[in-house]
Design a protein around this motif. Structure first.
Motif, PDB file in Angstrom:
ATOM      1  N   VAL A  37      -2.497  -3.182  -4.482  1.00 10.59           N
ATOM      2  CA  VAL A  37      -2.489  -4.592  -4.050  1.00 10.59           C
ATOM      3  C   VAL A  37      -3.329  -4.772  -2.783  1.00 10.59           C
ATOM      4  O   VAL A  37      -4.145  -5.708  -2.665  1.00 10.59           O
ATOM      5  CB  VAL A  37      -1.043  -5.073  -3.808  1.00 10.59           C
ATOM      6  CG1 VAL A  37      -1.042  -6.456  -3.129  1.00 10.59           C
ATOM      7  CG2 VAL A  37      -0.285  -5.148  -5.120  1.00 10.59           C
ATOM      8  N   PHE A  38      -3.140  -3.858  -1.819  1.00  5.61           N
ATOM      9  CA  PHE A  38      -3.891  -3.954  -0.569  1.00  5.61           C
ATOM     10  C   PHE A  38      -5.397  -3.760  -0.805  1.00  5.61           C
ATOM     11  O   PHE A  38      -6.229  -4.449  -0.207  1.00  5.61           O
ATOM     12  CB  PHE A  38      -3.385  -2.936   0.449  1.00  5.61           C
ATOM     13  CG  PHE A  38      -2.072  -3.316   1.068  1.00  5.61           C
ATOM     14  CD1 PHE A  38      -1.854  -4.608   1.531  1.00  5.61           C
ATOM     15  CD2 PHE A  38      -1.043  -2.394   1.189  1.00  5.61           C
ATOM     16  CE1 PHE A  38      -0.648  -4.965   2.119  1.00  5.61           C
ATOM     17  CE2 PHE A  38       0.161  -2.743   1.770  1.00  5.61           C
ATOM     18  CZ  PHE A  38       0.372  -4.030   2.232  1.00  5.61           C
ATOM     19  N   ARG A  39      -5.724  -2.810  -1.681  1.00  4.91           N
ATOM     20  CA  ARG A  39      -7.146  -2.594  -1.978  1.00  4.91           C
ATOM     21  C   ARG A  39      -7.756  -3.849  -2.628  1.00  4.91           C
ATOM     22  O   ARG A  39      -8.871  -4.260  -2.309  1.00  4.91           O
ATOM     23  CB  ARG A  39      -7.321  -1.397  -2.911  1.00  4.91           C
ATOM     24  CG  ARG A  39      -7.174  -0.059  -2.232  1.00  4.91           C
ATOM     25  CD  ARG A  39      -7.722   1.062  -3.110  1.00  4.91           C
ATOM     26  NE  ARG A  39      -7.057   1.116  -4.417  1.00  4.91           N
ATOM     27  CZ  ARG A  39      -5.968   1.821  -4.678  1.00  4.91           C
ATOM     28  NH1 ARG A  39      -5.417   2.523  -3.694  1.00  4.91           N
ATOM     29  NH2 ARG A  39      -5.433   1.815  -5.892  1.00  4.91           N
ATOM     30  N   GLY A  40      -6.992  -4.443  -3.556  1.00  6.51           N
ATOM     31  CA  GLY A  40      -7.467  -5.670  -4.207  1.00  6.51           C
ATOM     32  C   GLY A  40      -7.667  -6.798  -3.213  1.00  6.51           C
ATOM     33  O   GLY A  40      -8.626  -7.580  -3.323  1.00  6.51           O
TER      34      GLY A  40
ATOM     35  N   ARG B 149      -4.912 -17.289   2.389  1.00  6.79           N
ATOM     36  CA  ARG B 149      -4.103 -17.490   1.184  1.00  6.79           C
ATOM     37  C   ARG B 149      -4.063 -16.227   0.314  1.00  6.79           C
ATOM     38  O   ARG B 149      -3.014 -15.882  -0.244  1.00  6.79           O
ATOM     39  CB  ARG B 149      -4.665 -18.664   0.384  1.00  6.79           C
ATOM     40  CG  ARG B 149      -4.486 -20.006   1.063  1.00  6.79           C
ATOM     41  CD  ARG B 149      -5.087 -21.109   0.214  1.00  6.79           C
ATOM     42  NE  ARG B 149      -4.974 -22.410   0.887  1.00  6.79           N
ATOM     43  CZ  ARG B 149      -5.440 -23.539   0.366  1.00  6.79           C
ATOM     44  NH1 ARG B 149      -6.047 -23.540  -0.836  1.00  6.79           N
ATOM     45  NH2 ARG B 149      -5.318 -24.682   1.027  1.00  6.79           N
ATOM     46  N   GLN B 150      -5.211 -15.563   0.208  1.00  8.29           N
ATOM     47  CA  GLN B 150      -5.247 -14.322  -0.593  1.00  8.29           C
ATOM     48  C   GLN B 150      -4.374 -13.234   0.033  1.00  8.29           C
ATOM     49  O   GLN B 150      -3.682 -12.498  -0.658  1.00  8.29           O
ATOM     50  CB  GLN B 150      -6.697 -13.827  -0.731  1.00  8.29           C
ATOM     51  CG  GLN B 150      -7.530 -14.681  -1.651  1.00  8.29           C
ATOM     52  CD  GLN B 150      -8.929 -14.132  -1.878  1.00  8.29           C
ATOM     53  OE1 GLN B 150      -9.576 -14.455  -2.860  1.00  8.29           O
ATOM     54  NE2 GLN B 150      -9.411 -13.298  -0.965  1.00  8.29           N
ATOM     55  N   THR B 151      -4.386 -13.139   1.345  1.00  8.56           N
ATOM     56  CA  THR B 151      -3.570 -12.141   2.046  1.00  8.56           C
ATOM     57  C   THR B 151      -2.083 -12.438   1.882  1.00  8.56           C
ATOM     58  O   THR B 151      -1.267 -11.533   1.684  1.00  8.56           O
ATOM     59  CB  THR B 151      -3.941 -12.103   3.542  1.00  8.56           C
ATOM     60  OG1 THR B 151      -5.327 -11.761   3.668  1.00  8.56           O
ATOM     61  CG2 THR B 151      -3.091 -11.088   4.287  1.00  8.56           C
TER      62      THR B 151
ATOM     63  N   GLU C 233       3.083 -11.236  -0.806  1.00 12.59           N
ATOM     64  CA  GLU C 233       4.150 -11.631  -1.724  1.00 12.59           C
ATOM     65  C   GLU C 233       4.279 -10.640  -2.880  1.00 12.59           C
ATOM     66  O   GLU C 233       5.391 -10.283  -3.297  1.00 12.59           O
ATOM     67  CB  GLU C 233       3.878 -13.029  -2.262  1.00 12.59           C
ATOM     68  CG  GLU C 233       4.953 -13.567  -3.193  1.00 12.59           C
ATOM     69  CD  GLU C 233       6.300 -13.714  -2.518  1.00 12.59           C
ATOM     70  OE1 GLU C 233       7.321 -13.636  -3.232  1.00 12.59           O
ATOM     71  OE2 GLU C 233       6.348 -13.901  -1.284  1.00 12.59           O
ATOM     72  N   ASP C 234       3.123 -10.168  -3.363  1.00 11.34           N
ATOM     73  CA  ASP C 234       3.148  -9.148  -4.426  1.00 11.34           C
ATOM     74  C   ASP C 234       3.830  -7.869  -3.937  1.00 11.34           C
ATOM     75  O   ASP C 234       4.606  -7.243  -4.669  1.00 11.34           O
ATOM     76  CB  ASP C 234       1.717  -8.837  -4.876  1.00 11.34           C
ATOM     77  CG  ASP C 234       1.096  -9.973  -5.665  1.00 11.34           C
ATOM     78  OD1 ASP C 234       1.863 -10.840  -6.143  1.00 11.34           O
ATOM     79  OD2 ASP C 234      -0.145  -9.990  -5.798  1.00 11.34           O
ATOM     80  N   VAL C 235       3.546  -7.495  -2.702  1.00 11.57           N
ATOM     81  CA  VAL C 235       4.159  -6.283  -2.134  1.00 11.57           C
ATOM     82  C   VAL C 235       5.664  -6.468  -1.988  1.00 11.57           C
ATOM     83  O   VAL C 235       6.450  -5.552  -2.282  1.00 11.57           O
ATOM     84  CB  VAL C 235       3.511  -5.942  -0.768  1.00 11.57           C
ATOM     85  CG1 VAL C 235       4.304  -4.835  -0.060  1.00 11.57           C
ATOM     86  CG2 VAL C 235       2.068  -5.506  -0.962  1.00 11.57           C
ATOM     87  N   ARG C 236       6.087  -7.668  -1.529  1.00 19.02           N
ATOM     88  CA  ARG C 236       7.535  -7.928  -1.394  1.00 19.02           C
ATOM     89  C   ARG C 236       8.234  -7.836  -2.750  1.00 19.02           C
ATOM     90  O   ARG C 236       9.353  -7.310  -2.847  1.00 19.02           O
ATOM     91  CB  ARG C 236       7.761  -9.302  -0.767  1.00 19.02           C
ATOM     92  CG  ARG C 236       7.543  -9.346   0.728  1.00 19.02           C
ATOM     93  CD  ARG C 236       8.094 -10.628   1.339  1.00 19.02           C
ATOM     94  NE  ARG C 236       7.325 -11.798   0.921  1.00 19.02           N
ATOM     95  CZ  ARG C 236       6.251 -12.250   1.564  1.00 19.02           C
ATOM     96  NH1 ARG C 236       5.792 -11.613   2.642  1.00 19.02           N
ATOM     97  NH2 ARG C 236       5.622 -13.335   1.143  1.00 19.02           N
ATOM     98  N   GLU C 237       7.594  -8.328  -3.783  1.00 15.10           N
ATOM     99  CA  GLU C 237       8.171  -8.250  -5.121  1.00 15.10           C
ATOM    100  C   GLU C 237       8.275  -6.794  -5.586  1.00 15.10           C
ATOM    101  O   GLU C 237       9.272  -6.408  -6.216  1.00 15.10           O
ATOM    102  CB  GLU C 237       7.326  -9.067  -6.099  1.00 15.10           C
ATOM    103  CG  GLU C 237       7.447 -10.564  -5.911  1.00 15.10           C
ATOM    104  CD  GLU C 237       6.619 -11.338  -6.913  1.00 15.10           C
ATOM    105  OE1 GLU C 237       5.969 -10.688  -7.776  1.00 15.10           O
ATOM    106  OE2 GLU C 237       6.615 -12.582  -6.850  1.00 15.10           O
TER     107      GLU C 237
END
Length: 255
Positions: free
Chosen positions: A60-63, A92-94, A99-103
C-alpha cells in the motif's frame, strides 16, 4: 462389579493389604499433556500471520509513493509545479492509503483473535481427551487390581480355613494324614490363586529354588504365612514360573 458389591470388601484389613499391592502391580500407563498458554499461542499464530499483512501494508505504501510521484511528474509536464491542486490530490491519495492500512490492521486483529480462539479451544479439547483417557486407564486398572485382589483374598481365606481345620483335627495317625492332606489342599489353592492373579509381580533370580532346596518347615511357613507376609513371599517365591511347574515343585518339596 458395581460399587454396592464392592462395599463388603472395604474396611477388611486383609483384603485392603492385598488390594494395595495389586494396585501397584496394575498401575496404569498415563498420558501427559501440557496445553499451551494464550501468550504462547498468540506469538506462534502472529509469527505465521503477521508477515502476510506486513507485505500487504508495504505494498500500500509503495503504491501511494508511486501515485504521488506520477502526480508530480504530470504536474511538471503541464508546467503546474507544486500547485495547491496537486498537493490536495496527493493528500487525498495518502489518506486513502492510510485507510487501507487501518483496514488491514483491523483484519489482522480479527484473524489473530479468531485463530487464537480456535487454537485455545483445540488445546482444551486435547487436554480433556487426555484427562478422559487417563480416567479410563485408572478405572480399568482399578477394576483389574480389584478382581486380582478378590482371587488372592479368596485363596487366603480358604488357606486359613484349611489350616484351622487341620490344627483342630483329631489325634493319632489319622491326624497326621489329615493334616498333610489339608496342607496339600492349601498349597494347591494358593498356587492356583497366584497363577491367576500374579499380574506384574516381580520375580527374583532363582526364587523357585526354595521349593527344591529349602527344608520342609520353611516351605510350610511360606505357604501358610499370614498377611501381609504372604503377599510379599508369594511374589518372591513364585515369580514368573508357570502354575504347572509350581505345582510339581511344591509337591516334591514336602514329600
Amino acid at each position: 462389579m458395581n460399587e454396592q458389591e464392592k462395599q463388603k470388601y472395604y474396611g477388611n484389613e486383609a483384603f485392603e493389604t492385598i488390594y494395595e499391592k495389586a494396585k501397584k502391580d496394575y498401575a496404569p500407563e498415563l498420558a501427559s499433556f501440557t496445553p499451551l498458554d494464550e501468550k504462547t499461542l498468540a506469538e506462534r499464530i502472529g509469527a505465521a500471520l503477521r508477515p502476510l499483512y506486513e507485505r500487504a501494508i508495504a505494498s500500500v505504501f509503495r503504491g501511494n509513493r508511486r501515485a504521488n510521484a506520477e502526480l508530480d511528474a504530470d504536474a511538471l509536464s503541464r508546467g503546474m509545479g507544486s500547485s495547491t491542486f496537486v498537493s490536495d490530490l496527493k493528500r487525498r491519495q495518502t489518506e486513502a492509503a492510510a485507510e487501507d492500512v487501518r483496514e488491514l490492521e483491523s483484519d489482522y486483529g480479527a484473524q489473530l483473535a479468531d485463530q487464537l480462539y480456535k487454537a485455545m479451544e483445540g488445546e482444551r479439547d486435547r487436554a480433556l481427551e487426555v484427562e478422559k483417557f487417563n480416567a479410563q486407564q485408572r478405572s480399568r486398572a482399578s477394576e483389574q487390581a480389584f478382581e486380582s485382589a478378590k482371587v488372592l483374598y479368596s485363596a487366603y481365606l480358604e488357606a486359613k480355613a484349611a489350616q484351622e481345620a487341620a490344627r483342630s483335627g483329631g489325634g493319632g495317625g489319622g491326624q497326621k494324614k489329615t493334616t498333610e492332606t489339608d496342607q496339600q489342599q492349601v498349597k494347591n489353592s494358593l498356587a492356583q490363586a497366584v497363577a491367576a492373579a500374579r499380574g506384574k509381580t516381580e520375580a527374583i533370580p532363582g526364587g523357585t529354588a526354595v521349593y527344591s532346596y529349602a527344608d520342609k518347615e520353611q516351605v510350610r511357613r511360606i505357604i501358610g504365612s499370614d498377611l501381609p507376609k504372604y503377599v510379599e513371599l508369594r511374589s518372591r517365591v513364585n515369580g514368573n514360573t508357570p502354575a504347572s511347574k509350581l505345582q510339581q515343585l511344591r509337591e516334591i518339596s514336602v514329600k
